[in-house]
Design an enzyme around this catalytic site. Structure first.
Site, PDB file in Angstrom:
ATOM      1  N   LYS A 178      11.681  -2.558  14.032  1.00  0.00           N
ATOM      2  CA  LYS A 178      10.612  -3.530  14.281  1.00  0.00           C
ATOM      3  C   LYS A 178       9.948  -3.860  12.958  1.00  0.00           C
ATOM      4  CE  LYS A 178       6.289  -3.496  15.248  1.00  0.00           C
ATOM      5  NZ  LYS A 178       5.930  -4.696  14.452  1.00  0.00           N
ATOM      6  N   GLU A 181       4.795  -7.811  12.089  1.00  0.00           N
ATOM      7  CA  GLU A 181       4.616  -9.095  12.781  1.00  0.00           C
ATOM      8  C   GLU A 181       4.416 -10.254  11.816  1.00  0.00           C
ATOM      9  OE1 GLU A 181       3.109  -6.136  12.886  1.00  0.00           O
ATOM     10  OE2 GLU A 181       1.558  -6.256  14.425  1.00  0.00           O
ATOM     11  N   GLY A 231       3.499   2.842   6.943  1.00  0.00           N
ATOM     12  CA  GLY A 231       2.296   2.078   7.263  1.00  0.00           C
ATOM     13  C   GLY A 231       1.059   2.875   6.912  1.00  0.00           C
ATOM     14  N   GLU A 234      -3.678   6.089   9.387  1.00  0.00           N
ATOM     15  CA  GLU A 234      -4.274   6.095  10.724  1.00  0.00           C
ATOM     16  C   GLU A 234      -3.207   5.828  11.802  1.00  0.00           C
ATOM     17  OE1 GLU A 234      -7.323   3.157  10.855  1.00  0.00           O
ATOM     18  OE2 GLU A 234      -7.783   3.601  12.949  1.00  0.00           O
ATOM     19  N   THR A 235      -2.421   4.756  11.606  1.00  0.00           N
ATOM     20  CA  THR A 235      -1.378   4.453  12.603  1.00  0.00           C
ATOM     21  C   THR A 235      -0.296   5.534  12.569  1.00  0.00           C
ATOM     22  OG1 THR A 235      -1.823   2.114  12.241  1.00  0.00           O
ATOM     23  CG2 THR A 235       0.139   2.626  13.481  1.00  0.00           C
ATOM     24  N   GLU A 253       5.878   7.625   5.962  1.00  0.00           N
ATOM     25  CA  GLU A 253       5.497   7.289   4.584  1.00  0.00           C
ATOM     26  C   GLU A 253       4.220   6.476   4.687  1.00  0.00           C
ATOM     27  OE1 GLU A 253       4.682   5.252   1.752  1.00  0.00           O
ATOM     28  OE2 GLU A 253       6.691   4.409   1.506  1.00  0.00           O
ATOM     29  N   CYS A 287       2.025   1.123  -1.558  1.00  0.00           N
ATOM     30  CA  CYS A 287       1.596   2.495  -1.287  1.00  0.00           C
ATOM     31  C   CYS A 287       1.507   3.280  -2.590  1.00  0.00           C
ATOM     32  CB  CYS A 287       2.568   3.155  -0.329  1.00  0.00           C
ATOM     33  SG  CYS A 287       4.276   3.012  -0.855  1.00  0.00           S
ATOM     34  N   GLU A 388      -7.724   3.777   0.549  1.00  0.00           N
ATOM     35  CA  GLU A 388      -6.655   2.948  -0.009  1.00  0.00           C
ATOM     36  C   GLU A 388      -7.052   1.476   0.181  1.00  0.00           C
ATOM     37  OE1 GLU A 388      -2.816   2.658   2.053  1.00  0.00           O
ATOM     38  OE2 GLU A 388      -1.837   2.875   0.115  1.00  0.00           O
TER      39      GLU A 388
END
Ligand code: TXE
Length: 485
Positions: A178, A181, A231, A234-235, A253, A287, A388
């Protein structure tokens, strides 16, 4: 001029599909926020169908029983196709992510190298024989992990798609990917090229949809054997929670707040360029961005003066303009977030040395541009010192001793990457040992190869991408003990 809006489909079970409820999402050009493409907005049902397709392909003749060297040849074919289509891929990357064409071309080249590297490894996924008491044979089998779900972010869409797709295929898995988006286009093309390379239908599935709904459905499905997520921290934690319910393996990561340290004995001209590019490449949406520069007090004033001048000289503009050196942020919401951080920094008492706002050039007003920004007087307790930012915002801090800079550099929940500039090997090795980071570059910055492990310490992640050791994730180990007596 009217822009031709390209309409794309997603790839499920080797067929090009619309969303099951026909919904679509618009893809915007971040340099002007005009719609450039439409992609299906997948539903949870589409996510489920894609996983079922991957499951079926996993056990199908032609994949389950394939000669591993043939998997390698398929990846070699895919490498060639990525190279042949690199112009188109780079253009699409710039169109939806915003980065300069020069950067996109580099990313596509990197993706091709990743496929090439893993093509060579497909028939080298070896088990071992283990010495045990006599009259027994004990060995291990390395089997494909199974169906792997890949959640790809928007900052390096094609490079990060390739980084996990290539080893997954090399090891014999089937994939549901995926893409983000906002940047799904190059992943869709990769799916097409995978089919053209001869990779069997259903081995690579590309589902386009939202993170919360479709991403959430993919990572909580019990039919999934592994999740590769890149990502936010938090997610990433939510993904891990979902995975825990099904005891699904995760490779995470996440972000970074990376130190870039300059000692006075370094090649200061190269260090200056590296500190600048280490944060302003891809408008800081990395990142591994060197977002915290620590400069030794003996050279601080002149180094920072030169850095500010170099930064002011960066030409901000649309990625498609060959003269641009820094493109826009990938979305309007990213622009708002980054400008919000600048506001926080000013309120917390940091001093702005340059940038800090939208560019005034009237031609850039519709896009998500932010000027390259440098702050000083930042500490690890401030929001801009610990969060970040993921944008073109650098903090510069003076240091006196090695111990002091190690403390400041490690004063973060993240631990992804770091950079050190010195001509003193002893200092370089000491920092390599003491910095809490998963990767360190000495006398260069932003270097990673498909063959070198990339992963974070602390909240920056779990496991490694790239390199042979990442096969630990993409395979299962079975131990076989045969009694010969
Ligand atoms: O991240 P999210 P966002 C960091 C960076 C940035 C912040 C927010 O600090 O400022 O994250 O960016 C998918 N289940 N990084 O909002 O939400 C989503 O569709 C499954 C660092 O974009 O983590 C997208 O594809 N998937 C980073 C991807 O996760 C979900 C790269 C990233 O989205 C999901 C990007 C869910 N519940 C951002 N929710 C890096 N390490 O390079 C979202 N997604």
């Amino acid at each position: 001029m009217t822009v031709q809006i390209q309409k794309y489909k997603m790839l499920i079970g080797g067929e090009w599909k619309d969303s099951s409820n026909s919904a679509v999402s618009s893809i915007l050009d971040p340099s002007n926020n005009e719609v450039v493409a439409e992609v299906p907005r997948a539903t949870k049902q589409d996510a489920k169908t894609a996983i079922e397709s991957a499951r079926t392909a996993l056990d199908s003749a032609g994949w389950v029983d394939i000669d591993p060297s043939k998997r390698g040849r398929l990846l070699t074919k895919l490498t060639g196709l990525v190279r042949e289509n690199s112009e188109q891929l780079a253009r699409l990357e710039t169109l939806s992510e915003g980065k300069t064409l020069r950067e996109s071309k580099g990313d596509v080249a990197w993706a091709a190298r990743a496929f090439e590297y893993w093509a060579g490894l497909a028939d080298k996924v070896e088990g071992e024989t283990i010495p045990v008491p006599p009259k027994r044979l004990n060995y291990t089998l390395r089997e494909p992990l199974g169906v792997t779900v890949h959640i790809v972010p928007w900052n390096y869409p094609i490079a990060l798609a390739a980084r996990s797709l290539a080893p997954a295929i090399a090891a014999g898995n089937t994939v549901v990917m995926k893409p983000s988006e906002i940047t799904p286009l190059t992943s869709i093309i990769l799916g097409d090229l995978a089919l053209k390379a001869g990779i069997p239908k259903g081995v690579v599935n590309i589902v386009t949809g939202s993170g919360a709904e479709v991403g959430g459905a993919l990572v909580s499905d019990p039919q999934v054997d592994g999740i590769v997520f890149t990502g936010s921290a938090e997610t990433g934690k939510q993904v891990m929670e979902s995975a825990a319910k099904n005891v699904t393996r995760v490779l995470l990561e996440l972000g970074g707040k990376n130190p870039h340290i300059v000692f006075p004995d370094a090649d200061l001209a190269r260090a200056g360029k590296s500190v600048r590019d280490g944060i302003f490449t891809n408008a800081g949406q990395m990142c591994w961005a060197g977002s915290r520069a620590f400069i030794h007090e003996n050279v601080y004033d002149s180094f920072v003066k030169d850095l500010v001048a170099k930064t002011r000289a960066i030409k901000v503009g649309p990625g498609t303009d060959e003269t641009s050196e820094m493109g826009p942020l990938a979305s309007k919401s990213r622009q708002d977030v980054v400008l919000g951080f600048v506001k926080d920094g000013l309120e917390e008492g940091a001093s702005l040395l340059c940038g800090g706002k939208r560019p005034t050039d009237p031609r850039l007003q519709k896009g998500n541009f932010v000027e390259p920004t440098i702050f000083e007087n930042v500490n690890g307790q401030m929001k801009i010192g610990c969060d970040e930012i993921f944008g073109p915002v650098l903090s510069v801090t003076k240091f006196k001793t090695l111990d002091e800079v190690v403390t400041m550099a490690n004063e973060t929940d993240y631990g992804l990457y770091g950079g050190v500039w010195t001509s003193n090997l002893k200092v370089a090795h000491e920092l390599a040992a003491r910095l809490q980071v998963g990767g360190l570059a000495v006398n260069e910055y932003l270097v990673t190869f498909p063959q070198t492990p990339f992963g974070g310490y602390k909240d920056s992640g779990i496991g490694h991408e790239n390199g042979i050791r990442s096969l630990e994730f993409y395979t299962r180990t079975k131990n076989v003990s045969i009694n010969l007596s």
